[in-house]
Each structure stands twice: as C-alpha cells, then as structure tokens.
Design a protein around this motif. Sequence first.
Motif, PDB file in Angstrom:
ATOM      1  N   ARG A   1       0.841  -1.208   0.000  1.00 13.09           N
ATOM      2  CA  ARG A   1       0.000   0.000   0.000  1.00 13.09           C
ATOM      3  C   ARG A   1       0.866   1.243   0.000  1.00 13.09           C
ATOM      4  O   ARG A   1       0.577   2.220  -0.690  1.00 13.09           O
TER       5      ARG A   1
ATOM      6  N   GLY B   1      -1.326  -1.080  -7.406  1.00 13.88           N
ATOM      7  CA  GLY B   1      -2.740  -1.268  -7.722  1.00 13.88           C
ATOM      8  C   GLY B   1      -3.353  -2.339  -6.833  1.00 13.88           C
ATOM      9  O   GLY B   1      -2.668  -3.256  -6.388  1.00 13.88           O
ATOM     10  N   SER B   2      -4.668  -2.231  -6.591  1.00 13.66           N
ATOM     11  CA  SER B   2      -5.279  -3.120  -5.605  1.00 13.66           C
ATOM     12  C   SER B   2      -5.266  -4.576  -6.078  1.00 13.66           C
ATOM     13  O   SER B   2      -5.154  -5.490  -5.263  1.00 13.66           O
ATOM     14  N   ALA B   3      -5.343  -4.799  -7.389  1.00 11.95           N
ATOM     15  CA  ALA B   3      -5.307  -6.180  -7.879  1.00 11.95           C
ATOM     16  C   ALA B   3      -3.949  -6.808  -7.576  1.00 11.95           C
ATOM     17  O   ALA B   3      -3.857  -7.940  -7.099  1.00 11.95           O
ATOM     18  N   GLU B   4      -2.911  -6.033  -7.844  1.00  9.62           N
ATOM     19  CA  GLU B   4      -1.573  -6.560  -7.593  1.00  9.62           C
ATOM     20  C   GLU B   4      -1.352  -6.790  -6.106  1.00  9.62           C
ATOM     21  O   GLU B   4      -0.785  -7.807  -5.693  1.00  9.62           O
TER      22      GLU B   4
ATOM     23  N   ARG C   1      -3.567  -7.506  -3.893  1.00 11.32           N
ATOM     24  CA  ARG C   1      -4.308  -8.696  -3.470  1.00 11.32           C
ATOM     25  C   ARG C   1      -3.555  -9.972  -3.879  1.00 11.32           C
ATOM     26  O   ARG C   1      -3.379 -10.879  -3.075  1.00 11.32           O
ATOM     27  N   ALA C   2      -3.075  -9.974  -5.102  1.00 17.96           N
ATOM     28  CA  ALA C   2      -2.397 -11.161  -5.602  1.00 17.96           C
ATOM     29  C   ALA C   2      -1.117 -11.437  -4.811  1.00 17.96           C
ATOM     30  O   ALA C   2      -0.862 -12.559  -4.389  1.00 17.96           O
ATOM     31  N   ARG C   3      -0.338 -10.395  -4.606  1.00 13.44           N
ATOM     32  CA  ARG C   3       0.945 -10.607  -3.927  1.00 13.44           C
ATOM     33  C   ARG C   3       0.755 -10.951  -2.455  1.00 13.44           C
ATOM     34  O   ARG C   3       1.511 -11.742  -1.887  1.00 13.44           O
TER      35      ARG C   3
END
Lengths: 365, 284, 270
Positions: free
Chosen positions: A104, A109-112, A114-116
């Motif tokens: 953060r 980006g929020s997708a990245e 979340r994935a990481r």
Amino acid sequence: MTRSTIASFRAVSKHYGSHCALRDFNLELREGELLTLLGPSGCGKTTVLRLLAGLEIPDSGEIFLDGRTLAGVPPEARNVNTVFQSYALFPHLSVAENVAFGLRMKKLGSAEIRARTAEALRMVRLDGLGGHRPLQLSGGQQQRVALARALVNRPRVLLLDECLSALDYQLRREMQLELKGLQRQTGITFVFVTHDREEALSMSDRIAVMRTGRIEQLGPPRDIYERPANLFVAQFAGESNVLEATVTAITAPDSLIVELAGTPLTVRTDRRFRVGARLVLVLRPEDLHVHDDAAAEGGLAGHVLERTYRGVTLDTVIALDAGPRIKTSEFFREDTPALDHPPGQRVRVSWTPGWEIVLPHEPET
Amino acid sequence: MSQRPEILKTVTVGLLAGWLLSFVLAPTLLVVGLSLLSRSPAGFAGGPVTLDNYRRLADPIYLHVFAESFATAFIATLLCLLLGYPFAYGLARARPGLRPLLLTLVIVPFWTSSLVRIYAIRGLLAAKGALNNLLLAAGLIDQPVRLLYTQTAEIVGLVHVLLPFMILPLYASLEKLDPRLLEAARDLGAGPFRRFRHVVLPLTLPGVVAGCLLVFLPALGLFYVGDVLGGSRHLLVGNLLKDQFLEAQDWPFGAAASLVLIGLLLAFLALYAYAAKRIAPDDG
Amino acid sequence: MKNTARFEPGKGIAAAIPPGRLYGVLIYAFLYLPMAVLILGSFNASKYGIGWQGFTLDWYESLANDAEILTAARNSLAVAALSASLATVVGTLGAVGLHRYRFRGRKFLMGLLFVTLMSPDIVMAVSLLVLFIGLHLELGLFTLWLAHTGFCLPFVTLTVHARLQGFDNALVEAARDLGAGEWTAIRRVVLPLALPAIAAGWLMSFTLSLDDAVVSFFVTGPDFEVLPLRIYSMVRLGVKPEVNALASLLFAVSLSFVVLAQWLLHKDRH
C-alpha cells in the motif's frame, strides 16, 4: 563460488550515550546468502540490523546498499525489510492488511496488492487466515505473518532480529528449516541475528561472531566451529574443554610437543609458536573417548567424577590427574557396550590426533 | 515526498509545551509576582515590591477564615479516607466480572458536576427537605432540625462530592497490590493488623497521599459549598479568594492567599513523590 | 473473602447481607441518593418538593421557555465542544510526541501535566484570570475556551499517552521499515490505535467543561453566562423547581458521556 557484494558497512561506529554499540565496524554482505550475526546480548548485533534498516543513524562511517550510500536515506526509502523480535504486527489491522501494508505504501494497484498478499500468505502456509486479527493467532503463526509482511515487498535484504527466540524448542526447529527453505526459494539475502549457536550453525551460509561491537570471526559454520580464531569464538561456538599447556619442542612445521601439567602431548597446528610459549588446547566433548585405564595408553589420565545419561549421549565429567576437569560426550554405539564408567573409576581420555584446537594463550580479561 | 521526523517532533512537542508554559507556568509566575505588589487605584496592582500581603494573611480576621477552612477540609479529608479505604479495598477484591460496573459507579460522580450534586445535598438537608421529612415521619423528631448552614452540612457536602476523588487513587494502588505479598507476610507469621501496618499501608501510601491531595485542596477551594451549604457563616478559603478577586478587587492580596494553596499543592506533591519513590526507586 | 451468611428467619434481612457488601451498598447510596431525590423532585408536581403530588413535566417545559437558560445552554454547549476539540487536538498530538520522541525537558513536561491535573480548580481559575486581565483580553467565550481547554488538556494527554504506552514501540518502526514516512506511520498506525482513547478524551473533556463552575465563575464576563453559573445564581436566589430539572438534565448528559467514555476505554480488555 564468489557472489557479488550487496551491502557493506565501512568503518561504522555507533554509541548510545556512553555505551559503544559498534566500533569501526566493517562487513560485506553477499548477494543471496544467509548471514548470521552471533553473539551475546549487548554485542551490537541488533544495532547492525537497525543501522541497515535506517532505524538508527551511524555516528561515523558509511553503509552502502547496491553500491549507493545510505547516508540520509530514511527507513521508508530503503529497499530493506525487518522481521522484528516482537513481530510488531499492527493489532488494528487484519493479517492480510498487515501483509499488504508495505505494498500500500508503495501505492501499487489493488489487484496486484491482493495477488501478492495472497501469494505471500501461501508461501508461509497461512492461506485462509488473512481475515484474522494478529492477536487471534498463535506465536508461530504471528511469526509467519511478520515474515510474509516483510518478504512480500521483495526486499534486497531481509533482516531478522532474534525472531525465533519467543518460540518453544520444537517450533523453533521447524521455523529454522522453513526460514532456510524460504531463503533458498526467494534468493533474497537474509541477515539473521541470534545468540543461539545451534541455530546459527545449522542455518547459516556464513556466521559473524560478534563481541563488544566488533566481529571476532567471519566465516562458514564449519570454520567457526572447527577453526575458531580465538578462545572467545571457540567457547561461543560450542561446548569446550580448555586446557593450558606449554610448548616444549617443535617436531615439524605443523607439529608441537607440549606439556600439560607433567604429561607430554603431541599436537598439530598451523599456528607458529616458540619453545616455552604458553598455549591453550580446546577439546570438544564429543571428540573425546574415554577408556578404562588399564586398556589404554597415551591421552590424559584421570578418574570419573560424574556421569549423566542424556538419551543420545552419555556425558562424563572427569578429574584429570593434571588438575583440570573435562567433560566428554559419547554417542551410544552397538560396538561399544562398555561406555558406562562408574564414578571413581580410573580412566584415560584420548582423541583423534589433529582434532584438538590449538590457540595462543590469552591473558585474562 | 520526504517526511522529516524533526518537523513532527517540533509540532507535537512544541504545541503541548507552548500551551503548558503559556497557560500554566506563566500565569502561576504572574500570581507570584502579583502577590508581591500592592493594590493600586489606577490599575489592579502597582507600587513597590512588598511582603505586606503575606503579613495581612496573619491578620486575625483572615487567620480565622484559614483556621476554620482548614479544620473543615481536614475533617472532610479524614472522613473520606476512613470511609474510602475499606471501600476501595473491597472494590479491589470484588469479583473481576463485577468490578468494571462497580468502578464505573464510582467514576460517574467523579465526572459529574459537583455544583449540581451540592445542590442535591442541599435539597436533602433543607428544613423542608427529604431528610427532615423522613425523620418527622419516623417520629424521631417533632419539628424540623436545622441541618443547613452548619459546618456539618459543609462537611457532608464536601465528603459527598470528594469521596470518589479519594476512592479512585486508593483503588489504583490497592489493585496493584500483589495478593501473594499478603500470603508471604502471613507465611512469615504476621497477623492481620501487622499485615496491614507493614505491607498494605506502605505499598498503598502513594494512593493515600494522592487521595488526600485530591480531597483536601478542593475542600479548601470549593466556594459554592460554603455559599450553598454553609451560608455566609462558614467561609472557605475559596470564598475568600472569590471575594478578593471579584468583589473587593484586592488582587495582590488574593494572589498571596492563592499562593498558600499552591504551596500546599507542592508540599503534597513532594510527599507523593517521596512515598512513590520508596516503593519503586527506579520508576522514572 | 467467602461469606456464607444465610438468611435466618427472625434475624432480619440485614443479617443476611454480608457486612462488607452492606457497607458498599451504603457508600453507593450516599453517592447516589441525593441525585436520585433531586431527579425525582424534578418530576414532582409540588412546587416546594414537600411530599409527592403527582408526576409532571412542567418544570422541563418552563426550562424550554426560559430564554436566559436557553442562551446559557447554547453558550455552555459551544464552550464545551470548542474546548473539548482543541484539548483533544493539542493533547493527542502532545501524547504522540511524548510517546514517540525523547527530548530534553520531557520529564519536566510530564511533571507539569501531572501538577496541572492535580491542582485544584480555584488555583487555575485565579491564575488564568490574572493572565487574561494582564493580556487585556475581554472575558467571555474566548477566555472560557482557553481556560476550559487548559483543564481538559492533561486528561486527554495522559489518557492517550497511557493507551499508547500499552503498545509495542516497534510498531512505528515496523511501519517506517515497510515504507511509511513518519507522518504516514503516525496516521496509519499510532492514531488508529489511540482512537478509543482520543474519543474518550473528547467525551470526558466535554463533560468537564459542561460541568465546570469554579473556573467559569472567574474567567467569564457578565455578558456570557454558562449553565453552571446560571444554576448557581438560581440556587442563591432561592429554590425553584426548574433548577431541579436543569440539574437533572445536566447530570443525564454527563452520565451518558462518562459511561460511553468508560466503555470506549475498556471495551477491548478481556
């Protein structure tokens, strides 16, 4: 294989008030290694981590990361992450939010994110616990969250500050293996601080043994254990019997005859000594064999004081005729049924020639 | 963007320090200075530096006010201590599940208007108030007794308002008391009295001193207790201060009188520091 | 501590209650009975509070029609909200500073806060009056605001500071280590953790300000009256049942704020 330098300390000193934590400290960290800073509390090992993380500023000297000086670079701008001794998990954030904190801050980006985050949690085998609060987890799980929170940022160097010390013995052994595995898997340079020699010996590529703000010896675990640079390292790296002796003759470039309270012994060493010089022999308890007096020749004579059954080994304390007491630690083997020597029995202690560690005598400090 | 810690340190610490220096330290020093001046017809104070105001405090009229006010405050403090100590002890030993509720019940009066509660006491004690009605109905008296405008009324009012201020610090120190210490004392042969005298009391002394400070000083200063319950007959130091500052307009003299309270405050705080240090010498 | 007193017929109910508990009940009665009687009286139709003459809301109604009281109420609420807010801002920042940084004079500052907390209202009232007159400030809203902020400040600062003391010092370092700047670390980690204490501090400050009579009496001017002072002068002029109603209202507001603040401070203790 020599690996390139990733970070270095050049002549770094750090004082806290009148206490000197580090003096003229030099260290090169290599790409992808697991380096352990080993030493008693107060030796400055945690200070090394805090300086590299930017949580402390050196009084003098310079620290480099990837060839660039870190002077004036605040902690948030250093590509280095820490696993704190107390874990320092944010109690008001969920496990996943804790792990995502650093991403953060980088405004990914929020997708990245979340994935990481999910990947990091999977890596430390905490998938499914992302919604929990840190305080709902066990100590071992909290430790893994702290690890994931740091690793997810893919730091150049990961700093681990005595982070296993709060765990119980069993869990600790598991985490040591897991840490080592993660380090191999990610290829990230780990700097690990501990005062536990077993932990250091079993996990590290290299160990730096520290005392009062200096490195006493830096090398692979085997060198530290088998070829300690001095008595402090020898004693800190493993259990030691320390015997004082005097050189009586030099028989070959690497061979001496010494006298240990009247008993002549042949020892091997690469170090140079003069005839008449005092030295110390360091004998590891597990390198020693105990024989019934009559059946043996050579070695040192004495009698058994105590013996302690330890499951894997049988430990014996022997009072040498020469004066000092030594401890032996023998493994049970099927072919040595007569390992048990009752207290009072006369025995001889021997070892494989060349396994003794020969060090110059150091005046008492 | 770089965020320099120095700026935040300056802002956070500076704001607090600035406020305390401007609105606590500076005004106190002003009062000290004022007490050394004399009343001036032009402004509120002037003239040469003098100790006259302190000499006037020894004047029999004022001495009398101080003596009476001190006596009232002293009795109120003693009553609070005697009533509050066993209560706080019981509170600290109450069932853990019940304790938050019991404690909140003590904290609530601590935070509610003491003026309103003094007024409530007045309602109880008035000639036609609840207490007299109750006594009359019970046949214990045939005509209303005068309860209001007595020193007793003042003391009852002060104890009612200030008792929570005694209980809370006592509770804080009693709660910290490790019960194992009492078991150890018992094991070593101390009876209940000696356990209290040699273990409980020394360890809760800071609480006792803090409680007495929080009761005694306000008991001197709560001028509306004097007005509402004591009538004009029984004045407190607070009434004297109010008169000097707001009616007689003799500020230097009022300042001298308020310095007596400040002196008492500092003496109590020194005593507190001493009592606390004896328990935890290294606690900074 | 186990008291197994049982009710025995013929020995009376008092004998059934353990003496310790009875003592506790008596103390609570002493603390609450006067207010209970007063609140009851505020609903009593009898003008002089002699005997119960039926339930009424007349006194509350006449409060609502009393222009002076309404003005004083508005003033009081304004002063309380302003003072609580300013004290919360300064106190919270101060507590963060005291918690996060080591500097010269830190002990002195803590000592000064403690002394301010312990000093009796009247001492603060007198010295602030002297200061305000010395600065030629007009006594009224502004001086009340400053004065009330002053006595609320130590409560907020010490409450928030105590809360922060309960957390690991390494939390801010961890945030910095993960890429947060100093201000971001404080905003994202320290302030959320302190939030219950900050809210409780505001509520307690509001209550303190609303209830204060001593300091207000000294530092306000004739044109700016607040509720406690209105009550004070009504009481001095003689008993009016409206005062009961007003006092009951004030008590109810304080009570709910304090209970809420206590709940905030203790809700996550197990």
